[in-house]
Scaffold this motif. Structure first.
Motif, mmCIF file in Angstrom:
data_model
loop_
_atom_site.group_PDB
_atom_site.id
_atom_site.type_symbol
_atom_site.label_atom_id
_atom_site.label_comp_id
_atom_site.label_asym_id
_atom_site.label_seq_id
_atom_site.Cartn_x
_atom_site.Cartn_y
_atom_site.Cartn_z
ATOM 1 N N ALA A 12 -32.958 -29.010 -40.109
ATOM 2 C CA ALA A 12 -32.959 -29.317 -41.548
ATOM 3 C C ALA A 12 -33.555 -28.168 -42.347
ATOM 4 C CB ALA A 12 -33.731 -30.604 -41.814
ATOM 5 N N VAL A 13 -34.682 -27.630 -41.897
ATOM 6 C CA VAL A 13 -35.324 -26.517 -42.603
ATOM 7 C C VAL A 13 -34.421 -25.290 -42.568
ATOM 8 C CG1 VAL A 13 -37.275 -24.911 -42.594
ATOM 9 C CG2 VAL A 13 -37.673 -27.342 -42.229
ATOM 10 N N ALA A 14 -33.844 -24.996 -41.412
ATOM 11 C CA ALA A 14 -32.998 -23.814 -41.270
ATOM 12 C C ALA A 14 -31.738 -23.910 -42.122
ATOM 13 C CB ALA A 14 -32.627 -23.618 -39.803
ATOM 14 N N GLU A 15 -31.173 -25.086 -42.229
ATOM 15 C CA GLU A 15 -29.969 -25.250 -43.045
ATOM 16 C C GLU A 15 -30.287 -25.236 -44.536
ATOM 17 O OE1 GLU A 15 -27.172 -27.638 -39.851
ATOM 18 O OE2 GLU A 15 -28.059 -28.771 -41.499
ATOM 19 N N GLU A 16 -31.398 -25.836 -44.919
ATOM 20 C CA GLU A 16 -31.774 -25.893 -46.337
ATOM 21 C C GLU A 16 -32.449 -24.596 -46.801
ATOM 22 O OE1 GLU A 16 -31.042 -28.287 -48.459
ATOM 23 O OE2 GLU A 16 -30.278 -29.738 -46.992
ATOM 24 N N LEU A 17 -33.126 -23.912 -45.873
ATOM 25 C CA LEU A 17 -33.944 -22.735 -46.189
ATOM 26 C C LEU A 17 -34.958 -23.037 -47.285
ATOM 27 C CD1 LEU A 17 -31.332 -19.850 -45.867
ATOM 28 C CD2 LEU A 17 -33.124 -20.514 -44.242
ATOM 29 N N ASN A 18 -35.458 -24.268 -47.229
ATOM 30 C CA ASN A 18 -36.430 -24.724 -48.211
ATOM 31 C C ASN A 18 -37.125 -25.957 -47.633
ATOM 32 O OD1 ASN A 18 -37.274 -26.540 -50.524
ATOM 33 N ND2 ASN A 18 -36.714 -24.687 -51.667
ATOM 34 N N PHE A 19 -38.462 -25.883 -47.486
ATOM 35 C CA PHE A 19 -39.189 -26.997 -46.883
ATOM 36 C C PHE A 19 -39.117 -28.258 -47.732
ATOM 37 C CE2 PHE A 19 -41.210 -23.708 -44.285
ATOM 38 C CZ PHE A 19 -41.224 -24.330 -43.064
ATOM 39 N N THR A 20 -39.182 -28.120 -49.046
ATOM 40 C CA THR A 20 -39.141 -29.291 -49.918
ATOM 41 C C THR A 20 -37.804 -30.006 -49.809
ATOM 42 O OG1 THR A 20 -40.712 -28.253 -51.432
ATOM 43 C CG2 THR A 20 -39.403 -30.085 -52.299
ATOM 44 N N HIS A 21 -36.720 -29.247 -49.854
ATOM 45 C CA HIS A 21 -35.389 -29.857 -49.762
ATOM 46 C C HIS A 21 -35.164 -30.469 -48.384
ATOM 47 C CE1 HIS A 21 -33.921 -26.975 -53.155
ATOM 48 N NE2 HIS A 21 -34.647 -27.982 -53.614
ATOM 49 N N PRO A 75 -45.704 -31.470 -46.365
ATOM 50 C CA PRO A 75 -46.751 -30.908 -45.507
ATOM 51 C C PRO A 75 -46.596 -31.224 -44.010
ATOM 52 C CG PRO A 75 -47.712 -31.716 -47.537
ATOM 53 C CD PRO A 75 -46.279 -32.194 -47.514
ATOM 54 N N PRO A 76 -46.287 -32.476 -43.628
ATOM 55 C CA PRO A 76 -46.093 -32.729 -42.199
ATOM 56 C C PRO A 76 -44.900 -31.969 -41.613
ATOM 57 C CG PRO A 76 -46.416 -34.793 -43.372
ATOM 58 C CD PRO A 76 -46.254 -33.712 -44.396
ATOM 59 N N LEU A 77 -43.856 -31.788 -42.421
ATOM 60 C CA LEU A 77 -42.695 -31.028 -41.956
ATOM 61 C C LEU A 77 -43.096 -29.587 -41.668
ATOM 62 C CD1 LEU A 77 -39.697 -30.713 -41.327
ATOM 63 C CD2 LEU A 77 -39.322 -30.358 -43.790
ATOM 64 N N SER A 78 -43.850 -28.981 -42.575
ATOM 65 C CA SER A 78 -44.332 -27.613 -42.369
ATOM 66 C C SER A 78 -45.205 -27.530 -41.128
ATOM 67 C CB SER A 78 -45.127 -27.135 -43.586
ATOM 68 O OG SER A 78 -44.314 -27.065 -44.719
ATOM 69 N N GLN A 79 -46.070 -28.509 -40.942
ATOM 70 C CA GLN A 79 -46.969 -28.520 -39.784
ATOM 71 C C GLN A 79 -46.190 -28.669 -38.484
ATOM 72 O OE1 GLN A 79 -49.566 -31.761 -40.788
ATOM 73 N NE2 GLN A 79 -50.717 -30.567 -42.291
ATOM 74 N N GLN A 80 -45.209 -29.537 -38.467
ATOM 75 C CA GLN A 80 -44.410 -29.739 -37.260
ATOM 76 C C GLN A 80 -43.592 -28.492 -36.920
ATOM 77 O OE1 GLN A 80 -44.292 -32.477 -35.085
ATOM 78 N NE2 GLN A 80 -46.129 -33.027 -36.224
ATOM 79 N N THR A 81 -43.071 -27.829 -37.945
ATOM 80 C CA THR A 81 -42.303 -26.605 -37.725
ATOM 81 C C THR A 81 -43.212 -25.508 -37.180
ATOM 82 O OG1 THR A 81 -40.817 -27.238 -39.521
ATOM 83 C CG2 THR A 81 -40.731 -24.950 -38.797
ATOM 84 N N LYS A 82 -44.418 -25.395 -37.731
ATOM 85 C CA LYS A 82 -45.393 -24.423 -37.236
ATOM 86 C C LYS A 82 -45.776 -24.740 -35.800
ATOM 87 C CE LYS A 82 -48.457 -21.115 -37.594
ATOM 88 N NZ LYS A 82 -48.119 -20.076 -36.620
#
Length: 73
Positions: free
Chosen positions: A12-21, A31-38
């Motif tokens: 999802a992040v790679a396709e959107e190229l935007n954490f919020t979207h 924030p949890p999405l960013s943490q999980q990706t990290k």
């Protein structure tokens, strides 16, 4: 240990190229999405997303991971 949900989040992040979207697409908070990706990057020992660039870009490893993840997903 990488979990299946990490792949779903990364795609999802790679396709959107935007954490919020990507977070909106996944119906979760950013924030949890960013943490999980990290966490996924830490588990793999490589950076997948260049966070400081605008627009956000995938690294070479991130591009390869997206290719493999979309085959699985």
């Amino acid at each position: 240990m990488m979990k299946f949900r990490h792949l779903r989040y990364f795609v999802a992040v790679a396709e959107e190229l935007n954490f919020t979207h990507a977070a909106e697409r996944l119906n979760m908070a950013q924030p949890p999405l960013s943490q999980q990706t990290k966490q996924m990057e830490d588990d793999l020992g490589t950076i997948l997303i260049e966070r400081g660039s605008r627009p956000m870009r995938l690294t070479r490893a991130g591009g390869a991971m997206l290719e493999h993840a979309t085959r699985i997903w």
